[in-house]
Design a protein around this motif. Structure first.
Motif, PDB file in Angstrom:
ATOM      1  N   SER A  26       0.859  -0.970   0.067  1.00 10.33           N
ATOM      2  CA  SER A  26       0.136   0.109   0.150  1.00 10.33           C
ATOM      3  C   SER A  26       0.950   1.270  -0.068  1.00 10.33           C
ATOM      4  N   GLY A  29       2.077   1.950  -3.567  1.00 15.06           N
ATOM      5  CA  GLY A  29       0.869   2.519  -4.411  1.00 15.06           C
ATOM      6  C   GLY A  29       0.468   3.916  -4.064  1.00 15.06           C
ATOM      7  N   ALA A  30       0.741   4.120  -2.594  1.00 18.37           N
ATOM      8  CA  ALA A  30       0.388   5.488  -2.413  1.00 18.37           C
ATOM      9  C   ALA A  30       1.431   6.512  -3.091  1.00 18.37           C
ATOM     10  N   THR A  33       0.768   6.733  -6.864  1.00 22.64           N
ATOM     11  CA  THR A  33      -0.465   7.515  -7.279  1.00 22.64           C
ATOM     12  C   THR A  33      -0.348   8.728  -6.958  1.00 22.64           C
ATOM     13  N   SER A  34       0.246   9.282  -6.093  1.00 18.37           N
ATOM     14  CA  SER A  34       0.413  10.775  -5.596  1.00 18.37           C
ATOM     15  C   SER A  34       1.051  11.531  -7.030  1.00 18.37           C
ATOM     16  N   LEU A  66      -3.360  13.719  -2.351  1.00 19.12           N
ATOM     17  CA  LEU A  66      -3.828  12.750  -1.238  1.00 19.12           C
ATOM     18  C   LEU A  66      -4.555  13.316  -0.094  1.00 19.12           C
ATOM     19  N   THR A 122      -3.101   5.832   4.342  1.00 16.37           N
ATOM     20  CA  THR A 122      -3.361   4.912   3.147  1.00 16.37           C
ATOM     21  C   THR A 122      -2.936   3.435   3.633  1.00 16.37           C
ATOM     22  N   CYS A 324      -7.599   5.774  -8.670  1.00 19.73           N
ATOM     23  CA  CYS A 324      -7.840   4.396  -8.119  1.00 19.73           C
ATOM     24  C   CYS A 324      -7.393   3.194  -9.063  1.00 19.73           C
ATOM     25  N   MET A 327      -3.671   2.949  -7.705  1.00 20.94           N
ATOM     26  CA  MET A 327      -3.341   2.482  -6.430  1.00 20.94           C
ATOM     27  C   MET A 327      -3.656   1.171  -6.288  1.00 20.94           C
ATOM     28  N   THR A 330      -1.564  -1.207  -8.278  1.00 18.06           N
ATOM     29  CA  THR A 330       0.095  -1.427  -7.593  1.00 18.06           C
ATOM     30  C   THR A 330      -0.100  -2.259  -6.422  1.00 18.06           C
TER      31      THR A 330
END
Length: 363
Positions: A26, A29-30, A33-34, A66, A122, A324, A327, A330
């Motif tokens: 996670s 992923g954060a 994504t950011s 985020l 997250t 989405c 995130m 990933t």
């Protein structure tokens, strides 16, 4: 000579990834994504803040992917970016003006302090969701499914797990967000922040540390419940299809788009309420409660009609879909990576044996 292959159920108790592995997946992923979606979220919030800035020049809400940022204008003439760029006429116009007049890096401004809070939130959210989903699924199958080889996941499990996980993550980070907002807006040192918190508690009680939480939950809990319901449903519908990175990208985008469309009015209300709360926190020594959700909705409707409740819909959809998608893809990829390691350890597989297919469940 071709490599041997085996099929693995992602929810098989023997191979399930551990909480620390979920945390690593996670977190990755954060970060990814950011970096990708921050510019789109900047545009969405600026369009909403532009509407609010016409009525109040004290404070505006700024978000860079985020987390939300409350900023003061200082001189009472409105946000600096609004005076510099003029009125935005849409998503593309905003992207062009911001990049041209403020510099392309301004689309990622404030990313570092955002990640300080966003990554822990997250991690808590995704780990809580996975743990709760598996707990509910295991208990349901033990009590109601006679066939031990058949594993079922009713539709309500991702709804409950997603909503509950979001409540926990938002509640945890809310006081930290209040502290960060005060430090940024009032330029307080770490020594002075203690006095600022005492002031909040004095006039609003300990519950004042969670001011604005209700509007956050009003948007995020329904979004989370709708999102996970749709995403898990897609996985079940296409359970015979290999759940690759591309599949997860598409599934995340579809589920996120549906959830974003259903909750956009709550997103607009959250923006207005946070701005109102910020004005009281930044410009008053006696912070108070903000207007109710119904009052804010009524005010927006009177001033801008039904379209006002859907302000920023296009950039929100454009931002949420890839956010989405990236995130969850990933995160799922990270899960599969650790799943393969765990399976290799449990089954004692040789290096040339590949886990080719990942099943969702046996339903």
């Amino acid at each position: 000579m071709t490599d041997d292959i085996i099929e693995v159920d992602l929810d098989d108790p023997r191979f399930r990834i551990k909480p620390y592995q979920q945390m690593m997946a996670s977190c990755t992923g954060a970060l990814v994504t950011s970096i990708f979606v921050t510019p789109l979220d900047v545009v969405k919030i600026r369009l909403q803040a532009q509407q609010k800035a016409m009525l109040s020049n004290k404070c505006f809400l700024y978000c860079n992917g985020l987390m939300d940022h409350l900023c003061s204008c200082g001189n009472g003439r409105g946000p600096e970016w609004l005076r510099t760029n003029g009125k935005f006429n849409g998503t593309v116009d905003a992207l062009v003006k911001i990049g041209k007049r403020e510099g392309i890096l301004s689309l990622w401004s404030g990313l570092s302090p955002t990640l300080v809070l966003a990554i822990p939130a997250t991690i808590v959210y995704f780990v809580s969701y996975e743990q709760l989903r598996l707990f509910l699924k295991d208990n349901y199958n033990r009590r109601f499914v006679q066939d031990s080889l058949r594993k079922e996941q009713p539709f309500w499990i991702p709804v409950v797990a997603g909503g509950t996980a979001r409540i926990g993550a938002a509640t945890l980070v809310s006081p930290l967000e209040l502290i960060r907002t005060k430090m940024q807006s009032q330029k307080l040192s770490y020594a002075e922040i203690r006095q600022a918190l005492k002031t909040v508690i004095k006039y609003s009680g300990f519950s004042g540390l969670w001011m604005g939480l209700s509007s956050t939950l009003l948007r995020d809990v329904p979004f989370s419940a709708i999102y996970w319901f749709n995403y898990e449903s897609l996985k079940k519908i296409f359970r015979n299809v290999q759940h690759t990175f591309t599949f997860n990208l598409i599934g995340g985008a579809v589920a996120g788009s549906i959830a974003a469309f259903c909750t956009i009015p709550f997103d607009v209300v959250k923006t207005h309420r946070q701005i109102e709360m910020g004005e009281k926190e930044i410009y008053s020594d006696k912070p108070g409660r903000t207007s109710s959700t119904f009052t804010i909705i009524n005010r927006i409707y009177k001033q801008n009609g039904i379209r006002g409740l859907f302000t920023g819909l296009t950039p929100r959809l454009v931002k949420v879909a890839p956010a989405c998608a990236i995130m969850i893809a990933t995160f799922e990829h990270g899960k599969r990576f650790f799943q393969a390691r765990n399976a290799n350890e449990v089954l004692g597989l040789e290096p040339n044996v590949q886990i080719l297919r990942y099943k969702y469940d046996n339903t």
